[in-house]
Design an enzyme around this catalytic site. Sequence first.
Site, PDB file in Angstrom:
ATOM      1  N   ASP A  36       0.845  -1.192   0.000  1.00 52.05           N
ATOM      2  CA  ASP A  36       0.000   0.000   0.000  1.00 52.05           C
ATOM      3  C   ASP A  36       0.882   1.245   0.000  1.00 52.05           C
ATOM      4  O   ASP A  36       2.014   1.236   0.475  1.00 52.05           O
ATOM      5  CB  ASP A  36      -0.926   0.024   1.225  1.00 52.05           C
ATOM      6  CG  ASP A  36      -2.187   0.849   0.995  1.00 52.05           C
ATOM      7  OD1 ASP A  36      -3.260   0.246   0.775  1.00 52.05           O
ATOM      8  OD2 ASP A  36      -2.100   2.096   1.010  1.00 52.05           O
ATOM      9  N   ASN A  89      -5.610  -4.611  -6.488  1.00 49.82           N
ATOM     10  CA  ASN A  89      -6.821  -4.049  -5.896  1.00 49.82           C
ATOM     11  C   ASN A  89      -6.733  -2.558  -5.596  1.00 49.82           C
ATOM     12  O   ASN A  89      -7.764  -1.900  -5.434  1.00 49.82           O
ATOM     13  CB  ASN A  89      -7.129  -4.857  -4.613  1.00 49.82           C
ATOM     14  CG  ASN A  89      -8.126  -4.197  -3.732  1.00 49.82           C
ATOM     15  OD1 ASN A  89      -9.314  -4.172  -4.068  1.00 49.82           O
ATOM     16  ND2 ASN A  89      -7.681  -3.629  -2.628  1.00 49.82           N
ATOM     17  N   TYR A 154     -12.992   7.195 -13.757  1.00 47.67           N
ATOM     18  CA  TYR A 154     -13.141   5.937 -13.011  1.00 47.67           C
ATOM     19  C   TYR A 154     -13.833   4.894 -13.878  1.00 47.67           C
ATOM     20  O   TYR A 154     -13.361   3.754 -13.993  1.00 47.67           O
ATOM     21  CB  TYR A 154     -13.933   6.193 -11.733  1.00 47.67           C
ATOM     22  CG  TYR A 154     -14.015   5.013 -10.803  1.00 47.67           C
ATOM     23  CD1 TYR A 154     -12.959   4.692  -9.953  1.00 47.67           C
ATOM     24  CD2 TYR A 154     -15.152   4.208 -10.759  1.00 47.67           C
ATOM     25  CE1 TYR A 154     -13.034   3.611  -9.086  1.00 47.67           C
ATOM     26  CE2 TYR A 154     -15.236   3.127  -9.896  1.00 47.67           C
ATOM     27  CZ  TYR A 154     -14.172   2.825  -9.057  1.00 47.67           C
ATOM     28  OH  TYR A 154     -14.252   1.752  -8.203  1.00 47.67           O
ATOM     29  N   LYS A 158     -12.115   1.434 -15.048  1.00 48.42           N
ATOM     30  CA  LYS A 158     -12.615   0.124 -14.617  1.00 48.42           C
ATOM     31  C   LYS A 158     -13.097  -0.705 -15.814  1.00 48.42           C
ATOM     32  O   LYS A 158     -13.005  -1.935 -15.806  1.00 48.42           O
ATOM     33  CB  LYS A 158     -13.713   0.296 -13.567  1.00 48.42           C
ATOM     34  CG  LYS A 158     -13.186   0.860 -12.242  1.00 48.42           C
ATOM     35  CD  LYS A 158     -12.130  -0.050 -11.609  1.00 48.42           C
ATOM     36  CE  LYS A 158     -11.711   0.416 -10.223  1.00 48.42           C
ATOM     37  NZ  LYS A 158     -10.726  -0.475  -9.586  1.00 48.42           N
ATOM     38  N   THR A 189     -16.549   1.091   2.626  1.00 41.81           N
ATOM     39  CA  THR A 189     -15.118   1.397   2.840  1.00 41.81           C
ATOM     40  C   THR A 189     -14.930   2.916   2.809  1.00 41.81           C
ATOM     41  O   THR A 189     -15.868   3.675   2.520  1.00 41.81           O
ATOM     42  CB  THR A 189     -14.237   0.801   1.717  1.00 41.81           C
ATOM     43  OG1 THR A 189     -14.457   1.565   0.519  1.00 41.81           O
ATOM     44  CG2 THR A 189     -14.529  -0.652   1.445  1.00 41.81           C
TER      45      THR A 189
HETATM   46  N1  NAD Z   1     -15.814   0.635  -2.068  1.00 41.31           N
HETATM   47  C1  NAD Z   1     -16.562   0.457  -3.132  1.00 41.31           C
HETATM   48  O1  NAD Z   1     -17.763   0.741  -3.119  1.00 41.31           O
HETATM   49  C2  NAD Z   1     -15.969  -0.099  -4.396  1.00 41.31           C
HETATM   50  C3  NAD Z   1     -16.832  -0.482  -5.424  1.00 41.31           C
HETATM   51  C4  NAD Z   1     -16.297  -1.009  -6.601  1.00 41.31           C
HETATM   52  C5  NAD Z   1     -14.936  -1.141  -6.725  1.00 41.31           C
HETATM   53  N2  NAD Z   1     -14.112  -0.754  -5.709  1.00 41.31           N
HETATM   54  C6  NAD Z   1     -12.666  -0.921  -5.906  1.00 41.31           C
HETATM   55  O2  NAD Z   1     -12.135  -1.685  -4.853  1.00 41.31           O
HETATM   56  C7  NAD Z   1     -10.759  -1.386  -4.707  1.00 41.31           C
HETATM   57  C8  NAD Z   1     -10.461  -1.136  -3.238  1.00 41.31           C
HETATM   58  O3  NAD Z   1     -11.189  -0.012  -2.820  1.00 41.31           O
HETATM   59  P1  NAD Z   1     -11.702   0.241  -1.326  1.00 41.31           P
HETATM   60  O4  NAD Z   1     -13.138   0.486  -1.402  1.00 41.31           O
HETATM   61  O5  NAD Z   1     -11.182  -0.814  -0.428  1.00 41.31           O
HETATM   62  O6  NAD Z   1     -11.025   1.659  -1.077  1.00 41.31           O
HETATM   63  P2  NAD Z   1     -10.010   2.186   0.020  1.00 41.31           P
HETATM   64  O7  NAD Z   1      -9.833   3.620  -0.288  1.00 41.31           O
HETATM   65  O8  NAD Z   1     -10.483   1.765   1.375  1.00 41.31           O
HETATM   66  O9  NAD Z   1      -8.665   1.386  -0.288  1.00 41.31           O
HETATM   67  C9  NAD Z   1      -7.831   1.666  -1.372  1.00 41.31           C
HETATM   68  C10 NAD Z   1      -6.407   1.453  -0.937  1.00 41.31           C
HETATM   69  O10 NAD Z   1      -5.551   1.662  -2.060  1.00 41.31           O
HETATM   70  C11 NAD Z   1      -4.420   2.377  -1.620  1.00 41.31           C
HETATM   71  N3  NAD Z   1      -3.790   3.096  -2.733  1.00 41.31           N
HETATM   72  C12 NAD Z   1      -4.274   4.183  -3.390  1.00 41.31           C
HETATM   73  N4  NAD Z   1      -3.399   4.587  -4.322  1.00 41.31           N
HETATM   74  C13 NAD Z   1      -2.339   3.740  -4.262  1.00 41.31           C
HETATM   75  C14 NAD Z   1      -1.111   3.646  -4.960  1.00 41.31           C
HETATM   76  N5  NAD Z   1      -0.782   4.527  -5.922  1.00 41.31           N
HETATM   77  N6  NAD Z   1      -0.260   2.661  -4.623  1.00 41.31           N
HETATM   78  C15 NAD Z   1      -0.559   1.772  -3.638  1.00 41.31           C
HETATM   79  N7  NAD Z   1      -1.715   1.818  -2.939  1.00 41.31           N
HETATM   80  C16 NAD Z   1      -2.579   2.789  -3.245  1.00 41.31           C
HETATM   81  C17 NAD Z   1      -4.946   3.323  -0.547  1.00 41.31           C
HETATM   82  O11 NAD Z   1      -3.915   3.803   0.302  1.00 41.31           O
HETATM   83  C18 NAD Z   1      -5.964   2.447   0.157  1.00 41.31           C
HETATM   84  O12 NAD Z   1      -5.400   1.753   1.254  1.00 41.31           O
HETATM   85  C19 NAD Z   1     -10.494  -0.195  -5.625  1.00 41.31           C
HETATM   86  O13 NAD Z   1      -9.888  -0.663  -6.822  1.00 41.31           O
HETATM   87  C20 NAD Z   1     -11.861   0.344  -5.895  1.00 41.31           C
HETATM   88  O14 NAD Z   1     -11.935   1.042  -7.110  1.00 41.31           O
HETATM   89  C21 NAD Z   1     -14.596  -0.253  -4.550  1.00 41.31           C
END
Ligand code: NAD
Length: 252
Positions: A36, A89, A154, A158, A189
């Site tokens: 991360d 992720n 976004y 995606k 989240t």
């Molecule tokens: N939460 C939702 O509703 C949702 C829905 C669909 C898809 N997603 C996808 O799920 C994945 C995880 O999202 P989440 O909801 O857990 O969000 P989150 O913000 O809780 O976690 C994302 C993590 O990625 C890390 N990150 C960001 N940029 C980075 C980089 N350049 N290098 C390394 N780490 C980095 C952040 O520090 C964070 O810990 C993402 O790809 C997001 O697009 C989330």
Amino acid sequence: MRLENKKAIVTGGAGGIGRATCLALAAEGADVAVVDLNSEAAEAVAAEIRTAGGTAIAIGADVSQEADIRRVVETVVAEFGTVNVAFNNAGIIRRSTAEEIEVDEWDLVFGVNVRAIYLMCKHVVPIMRAAGGGSIVNTGSGWGLKGGGRALSYCASKGAVVNMTRALAIDHGPDGIRVNSVNPGDVNTGMLRDEARQLGEDTDAFLAEAADRPLRRMGEPREIAQAVVWLASDDSSYVTGSALVVDGGGIA
Ligand SMILES: NC(=O)c1ccc[n+]([C@@H]2O[C@H](COP(=O)([O-])OP(=O)(O)OC[C@H]3O[C@@H](n4cnc5c(N)ncnc54)[C@H](O)[C@@H]3O)[C@@H](O)[C@H]2O)c1
């Protein structure tokens, strides 16, 4: 345990879905590298796994940068011996239209959401091939399969994740490397709260709207994690190139 002796990399491992998946993979016996941008939070997740009796390391890295990805893969091979599972992720969102988003922000979204997956595959595929195969899981989104408002970069990124997953599956299937995307709907989240903030909307109202789907609630991170565990394990041995939707029926 379904992932005994497996070595896994999880990017965005300190975040909501990433952390839950690190814990779930470790609970199934995998050694986990928590990657991360937030190295302190990554270390906390790794420590949580070790406290529970598992094996985990934390690596601070910006996944959009090739030097960082190379270092991540080299570190994991040095520490664990190989890589069997890569969960790409890490992701970011910008809630803006074409008129609103600046070019550097567009590039940032594509750097983290798309280029990082290409970079990880570039460096991890040779390791997996040498190990006789592996499982790569990429986090897409419901918005990789349909459009959404004020989220142009976004949605585009995606959509790219979903289709690059198919292309990767075609290229690397002959080496026994399976590549699938997991496509969450709204999950409880930090990202959802960040979206409410970006849009200037009331958080509670925003979260209530996220629950407007057939199962009448948001997803919890562990529910995405369980889908990833399945895709990572041999239970899904004939599944590759697929886009698994985990969204409480939102797309339906
Ligand atoms: N939460 C939702 O509703 C949702 C829905 C669909 C898809 N997603 C996808 O799920 C994945 C995880 O999202 P989440 O909801 O857990 O969000 P989150 O913000 O809780 O976690 C994302 C993590 O990625 C890390 N990150 C960001 N940029 C980075 C980089 N350049 N290098 C390394 N780490 C980095 C952040 O520090 C964070 O810990 C993402 O790809 C997001 O697009 C989330």
